[in-house]
Design a protein around this motif. Sequence first.
Motif, PDB file in Angstrom:
ATOM      1  N   ASP A  99       0.976  -1.236   0.067  1.00  0.00           N
ATOM      2  CA  ASP A  99      -0.226  -0.206   0.084  1.00  0.00           C
ATOM      3  C   ASP A  99       0.793   1.431  -0.141  1.00  0.00           C
ATOM      4  OD1 ASP A  99      -2.573  -1.683   0.138  1.00  0.00           O
ATOM      5  OD2 ASP A  99      -3.087  -0.984   2.257  1.00  0.00           O
ATOM      6  N   ASP A 100       2.281   1.284   0.736  1.00  0.00           N
ATOM      7  CA  ASP A 100       2.517   2.937   0.562  1.00  0.00           C
ATOM      8  C   ASP A 100       3.814   2.702  -0.840  1.00  0.00           C
ATOM      9  OD1 ASP A 100       4.704   0.427   0.670  1.00  0.00           O
ATOM     10  OD2 ASP A 100       6.173   1.230   2.581  1.00  0.00           O
ATOM     11  N   LEU A 101       3.514   1.500  -1.610  1.00  0.00           N
ATOM     12  CA  LEU A 101       4.268   2.080  -2.805  1.00  0.00           C
ATOM     13  C   LEU A 101       2.873   2.842  -3.578  1.00  0.00           C
ATOM     14  CD1 LEU A 101       6.414  -0.614  -4.066  1.00  0.00           C
ATOM     15  CD2 LEU A 101       7.049   1.383  -3.302  1.00  0.00           C
ATOM     16  N   CYS A 102       1.955   2.175  -3.313  1.00  0.00           N
ATOM     17  CA  CYS A 102       0.519   2.609  -4.209  1.00  0.00           C
ATOM     18  C   CYS A 102       0.789   4.363  -3.336  1.00  0.00           C
ATOM     19  CB  CYS A 102      -0.636   1.915  -4.117  1.00  0.00           C
ATOM     20  SG  CYS A 102      -0.113  -0.009  -4.781  1.00  0.00           S
ATOM     21  N   GLU A 126       0.694   7.407  -6.034  1.00  0.00           N
ATOM     22  CA  GLU A 126      -0.472   8.514  -5.641  1.00  0.00           C
ATOM     23  C   GLU A 126      -0.438   9.992  -5.692  1.00  0.00           C
ATOM     24  OE1 GLU A 126      -3.545   6.372  -3.724  1.00  0.00           O
ATOM     25  OE2 GLU A 126      -3.389   5.154  -5.346  1.00  0.00           O
ATOM     26  N   LYS A 127       1.107   9.849  -4.901  1.00  0.00           N
ATOM     27  CA  LYS A 127       1.163  11.235  -4.106  1.00  0.00           C
ATOM     28  C   LYS A 127       2.096  12.285  -5.412  1.00  0.00           C
ATOM     29  CE  LYS A 127      -0.329  10.775   0.471  1.00  0.00           C
ATOM     30  NZ  LYS A 127      -0.917  12.291   1.066  1.00  0.00           N
ATOM     31  N   LEU A 128       2.877  10.935  -6.236  1.00  0.00           N
ATOM     32  CA  LEU A 128       3.949  11.668  -6.866  1.00  0.00           C
ATOM     33  C   LEU A 128       3.012  12.966  -8.075  1.00  0.00           C
ATOM     34  CD1 LEU A 128       6.482   9.281  -7.479  1.00  0.00           C
ATOM     35  CD2 LEU A 128       6.891  11.480  -6.537  1.00  0.00           C
ATOM     36  N   GLN A 129       2.239  13.068  -7.949  1.00  0.00           N
ATOM     37  CA  GLN A 129       1.177  13.766  -9.095  1.00  0.00           C
ATOM     38  C   GLN A 129       1.442  15.690  -8.787  1.00  0.00           C
ATOM     39  OE1 GLN A 129      -2.050  12.669 -10.886  1.00  0.00           O
ATOM     40  NE2 GLN A 129      -3.033  12.418  -9.337  1.00  0.00           N
ATOM     41  N   PRO A 130       1.873  16.494  -9.466  1.00  0.00           N
ATOM     42  CA  PRO A 130       0.915  16.180 -11.179  1.00  0.00           C
ATOM     43  C   PRO A 130       2.158  15.810 -12.026  1.00  0.00           C
ATOM     44  CG  PRO A 130       2.870  18.764 -10.264  1.00  0.00           C
ATOM     45  CD  PRO A 130       2.644  17.718  -9.401  1.00  0.00           C
ATOM     46  N   TRP A 131       3.177  14.820 -11.711  1.00  0.00           N
ATOM     47  CA  TRP A 131       4.096  14.031 -12.180  1.00  0.00           C
ATOM     48  C   TRP A 131       3.563  12.577 -12.187  1.00  0.00           C
ATOM     49  CZ3 TRP A 131       8.723  15.249  -8.286  1.00  0.00           C
ATOM     50  CH2 TRP A 131       9.029  16.462  -8.394  1.00  0.00           C
TER      51      TRP A 131
END
Length: 198
Positions: free
Chosen positions: A44-47, A51-56
């Motif tokens: 889950d932490d990888l997923c 998601e948190k890397l947005q906007p990239w």
Amino acid sequence: MLSRVRDKLYLTSAEWSIVYKQTHQGLPPPEERFPTSAEAPPPDDLCTLVEKLQPWPAVLCDQRWDVVHYNDAALHGLPWLRTMNNLLEWALTAQEARRQLIDWEEQWALWLISQLRQQADLWPEDSRLQDVADAALADPAVRRLWDSPGLAAAAQSGQTHTRRLLFPRKGRKQLEVTFMRLKLAELSPYRLFVAMPT
């Protein structure tokens, strides 16, 4: 036969690993290999990181380049994620990829083929990975490049080589991005690909 030798000589795990690698072209014994994403879904932490890397745009793949997670930014720039599940199959065989990945042959194909060849040689018993290689080799352009003398240099092009990408949902505007392939851990089957504007 080797397993019987191991039992007769009471080899330790370290000794067994050495014997196995010597007789299997450096491949570690099955018990030392990392689990595939099919056997163990990504943590889950990888997923959450993806998601948190947005906007990239960020894509998480397993060792076969099967996409196991991506963020919304990746989907906007790479709409094929809805219909295909393998990053390399798309990048090497789809006509859309040859339009979207600028300088496809020199900047993208040689580098990706070098990665695929390396993995296919390392995991010859992985039928899914061999299917990916077979799908790529069915394409005449990929087959021509498979034994290219430029593969060695492409393999050394680094994890942060700048490559240009055409984002189809940005008004046909070419965005120059740096693709980073991040190694997550020594025994992790996962690769994180992030596109960052330069």
